[in-house]
Design a protein around this motif. Structure first.
Motif, PDB file in Angstrom:
ATOM      1  N   THR A  22       0.834 101.285 -14.405  1.00 58.51           N
ATOM      2  CA  THR A  22       1.592 102.522 -14.620  1.00 58.51           C
ATOM      3  C   THR A  22       0.779 103.772 -14.301  1.00 58.51           C
ATOM      4  OG1 THR A  22       0.947 102.651 -16.950  1.00 58.51           O
ATOM      5  CG2 THR A  22       2.985 101.443 -16.429  1.00 58.51           C
ATOM      6  N   VAL A  23      -0.522 103.611 -14.001  1.00 60.16           N
ATOM      7  CA  VAL A  23      -1.359 104.767 -13.673  1.00 60.16           C
ATOM      8  C   VAL A  23      -1.943 104.596 -12.275  1.00 60.16           C
ATOM      9  CG1 VAL A  23      -1.905 105.393 -16.063  1.00 60.16           C
ATOM     10  CG2 VAL A  23      -3.349 103.729 -14.884  1.00 60.16           C
ATOM     11  N   PRO A  24      -2.158 105.702 -11.547  1.00 61.01           N
ATOM     12  CA  PRO A  24      -2.658 105.602 -10.170  1.00 61.01           C
ATOM     13  C   PRO A  24      -4.137 105.248 -10.104  1.00 61.01           C
ATOM     14  CG  PRO A  24      -2.421 107.897 -10.800  1.00 61.01           C
ATOM     15  CD  PRO A  24      -1.874 107.076 -11.939  1.00 61.01           C
ATOM     16  N   GLU A  25      -4.538 104.718  -8.948  1.00 60.05           N
ATOM     17  CA  GLU A  25      -5.953 104.473  -8.710  1.00 60.05           C
ATOM     18  C   GLU A  25      -6.632 105.804  -8.439  1.00 60.05           C
ATOM     19  OE1 GLU A  25      -8.739 101.678  -5.890  1.00 60.05           O
ATOM     20  OE2 GLU A  25      -6.674 101.096  -6.316  1.00 60.05           O
ATOM     21  N   ARG A  26      -7.811 105.998  -9.026  1.00 58.13           N
ATOM     22  CA  ARG A  26      -8.544 107.260  -8.897  1.00 58.13           C
ATOM     23  C   ARG A  26      -9.965 106.985  -8.411  1.00 58.13           C
ATOM     24  NH1 ARG A  26      -4.805 111.414 -10.061  1.00 58.13           N
ATOM     25  NH2 ARG A  26      -3.692 110.908 -11.978  1.00 58.13           N
ATOM     26  N   THR A  27     -10.563 108.017  -7.842  1.00 62.10           N
ATOM     27  CA  THR A  27     -11.959 107.961  -7.430  1.00 62.10           C
ATOM     28  C   THR A  27     -12.832 108.274  -8.636  1.00 62.10           C
ATOM     29  OG1 THR A  27     -11.337 108.746  -5.239  1.00 62.10           O
ATOM     30  CG2 THR A  27     -13.658 108.922  -5.837  1.00 62.10           C
ATOM     31  N   SER A  28     -13.881 107.515  -8.806  1.00 54.45           N
ATOM     32  CA  SER A  28     -14.782 107.748  -9.925  1.00 54.45           C
ATOM     33  C   SER A  28     -15.433 109.111  -9.789  1.00 54.45           C
ATOM     34  CB  SER A  28     -15.859 106.659  -9.982  1.00 54.45           C
ATOM     35  OG  SER A  28     -15.263 105.422 -10.292  1.00 54.45           O
ATOM     36  N   PRO A  29     -15.448 109.901 -10.866  1.00 57.73           N
ATOM     37  CA  PRO A  29     -16.017 111.244 -10.790  1.00 57.73           C
ATOM     38  C   PRO A  29     -17.532 111.210 -10.591  1.00 57.73           C
ATOM     39  CG  PRO A  29     -15.495 110.706 -13.052  1.00 57.73           C
ATOM     40  CD  PRO A  29     -14.971 109.577 -12.204  1.00 57.73           C
ATOM     41  N   LYS A  30     -18.043 112.229  -9.910  1.00 59.40           N
ATOM     42  CA  LYS A  30     -19.487 112.340  -9.673  1.00 59.40           C
ATOM     43  C   LYS A  30     -20.154 113.298 -10.655  1.00 59.40           C
ATOM     44  CE  LYS A  30     -19.360 109.958  -5.785  1.00 59.40           C
ATOM     45  NZ  LYS A  30     -19.045 108.603  -6.029  1.00 59.40           N
ATOM     46  N   GLY A  38      -5.880 107.126 -15.102  1.00 59.59           N
ATOM     47  CA  GLY A  38      -5.781 106.293 -13.913  1.00 59.59           C
ATOM     48  C   GLY A  38      -6.663 105.069 -14.009  1.00 59.59           C
ATOM     49  N   ARG A  39      -6.744 104.375 -12.856  1.00 58.42           N
ATOM     50  CA  ARG A  39      -7.592 103.192 -12.726  1.00 58.42           C
ATOM     51  C   ARG A  39      -8.876 103.618 -12.017  1.00 58.42           C
ATOM     52  NH1 ARG A  39      -2.721 101.453 -10.546  1.00 58.42           N
ATOM     53  NH2 ARG A  39      -3.693 101.063  -8.528  1.00 58.42           N
ATOM     54  N   TYR A  40     -10.015 103.379 -12.673  1.00 61.07           N
ATOM     55  CA  TYR A  40     -11.314 103.768 -12.145  1.00 61.07           C
ATOM     56  C   TYR A  40     -12.201 102.542 -11.999  1.00 61.07           C
ATOM     57  CZ  TYR A  40     -10.195 108.638 -13.343  1.00 61.07           C
ATOM     58  OH  TYR A  40      -9.615 109.888 -13.419  1.00 61.07           O
ATOM     59  N   SER A  41     -13.065 102.543 -10.963  1.00 60.82           N
ATOM     60  CA  SER A  41     -14.049 101.461 -10.862  1.00 60.82           C
ATOM     61  C   SER A  41     -15.070 101.619 -11.976  1.00 60.82           C
ATOM     62  CB  SER A  41     -14.730 101.466  -9.490  1.00 60.82           C
ATOM     63  OG  SER A  41     -15.387 102.697  -9.260  1.00 60.82           O
ATOM     64  N   SER A  42     -15.409 102.872 -12.320  1.00 64.92           N
ATOM     65  CA  SER A  42     -16.298 103.181 -13.438  1.00 64.92           C
ATOM     66  C   SER A  42     -16.260 104.690 -13.645  1.00 64.92           C
ATOM     67  CB  SER A  42     -17.738 102.724 -13.160  1.00 64.92           C
ATOM     68  OG  SER A  42     -18.286 103.477 -12.089  1.00 64.92           O
ATOM     69  N   ILE A  43     -16.761 105.123 -14.782  1.00 66.97           N
ATOM     70  CA  ILE A  43     -17.004 106.536 -15.043  1.00 66.97           C
ATOM     71  C   ILE A  43     -18.417 106.581 -15.596  1.00 66.97           C
ATOM     72  CG2 ILE A  43     -16.386 108.577 -16.401  1.00 66.97           C
ATOM     73  CD1 ILE A  43     -13.477 107.568 -16.394  1.00 66.97           C
ATOM     74  N   PHE A  64     -18.361 102.716 -18.625  1.00 66.62           N
ATOM     75  CA  PHE A  64     -18.026 104.082 -19.039  1.00 66.62           C
ATOM     76  C   PHE A  64     -19.293 104.615 -19.686  1.00 66.62           C
ATOM     77  CE2 PHE A  64     -16.203 107.134 -22.158  1.00 66.62           C
ATOM     78  CZ  PHE A  64     -15.459 107.924 -21.293  1.00 66.62           C
ATOM     79  N   THR A  65     -20.065 105.420 -18.933  1.00 69.87           N
ATOM     80  CA  THR A  65     -21.373 105.878 -19.375  1.00 69.87           C
ATOM     81  C   THR A  65     -21.410 107.391 -19.367  1.00 69.87           C
ATOM     82  OG1 THR A  65     -22.393 103.920 -18.385  1.00 69.87           O
ATOM     83  CG2 THR A  65     -23.862 105.733 -18.960  1.00 69.87           C
TER      84      THR A  65
END
Length: 192
Positions: A22-30, A38-43, A64-65
């Protein structure tokens, strides 16, 4: 106060698995700034700055760090986030100031976040949730890690505030912290 007692019976709390479709794929923030559900590979963020999480569901396939950040949830006090850890660990430590909250029970705008659930570690994830930081920390909502561990605490000056329930395979504190737990049924997950 009585000392903690190890529980040998199985965890009986059942929380529905979040629907990450139900949530979009997102780019992990820098770096810091505002991030969307959304869906994140990691944060994984460190360094100074502020991370603002818009209310909703965050699905992570990795860690998630957060270190040396100010972290908060934007929006109405009734709204919040559910952080769903499919894989990976949660590590909130260092000189971090945290104000994380789950949506309150009955919140109208919680979207796909689960009311009362702040962190949900998938049953297949045997990782660790580490939540330490400064005296400004505030966590509200259920932290659920049925196969994982939760570690809270810090230096003697740490005095985090929790309006939470912690359900995990193992829970431990470290250091010499002062941890205040408040109980409000509207802040934690309510099983039907």
């Amino acid at each position: 106060q009585p000392p903690p007692v190890q529980v040998t019976s199985p965890i009986v709390l059942t929380i529905p698995i979040p629907d990450c479709s139900t949530v979009p794929e997102r780019t992990s923030p820098k770096k810091g700034g505002t991030i969307q559900p959304g869906r994140y590979s990691s944060i994984s963020l460190s360094g100074n700055g502020t991370l603002i999480m818009e209310p909703g569901l965050y699905c992570l396939n990795g860690d998630f760090t957060l270190r040396n950040k100010k972290v908060e949830v934007s929006g109405d006090i009734n709204d919040g986030v559910t952080i769903y850890m499919i894989n990976g660990d949660v590590d909130i430590a260092g000189n971090v100031q945290v104000y994380l909250r789950a949506p309150k029970q009955g919140a109208l705008n919680s979207g796909t976040a689960i009311p009362g659930v702040l962190i949900y570690m998938d049953e297949s994830n045997s990782g660790t949730i580490i939540m330490t930081g400064t005296s400004d920390n505030f966590y509200r909502g259920t932290v659920y890690a049925p196969s994982g561990g939760v570690q809270i605490g810090g230096d003697p000056g740490y005095s985090g505030t929790w309006a939470s329930q912690i359900v995990a395979d193992s829970v431990w504190t470290h250091g010499n912290p002062t941890i205040t737990m408040y109980f409000d049924p509207g802040d934690i997950y309510e099983q039907e």
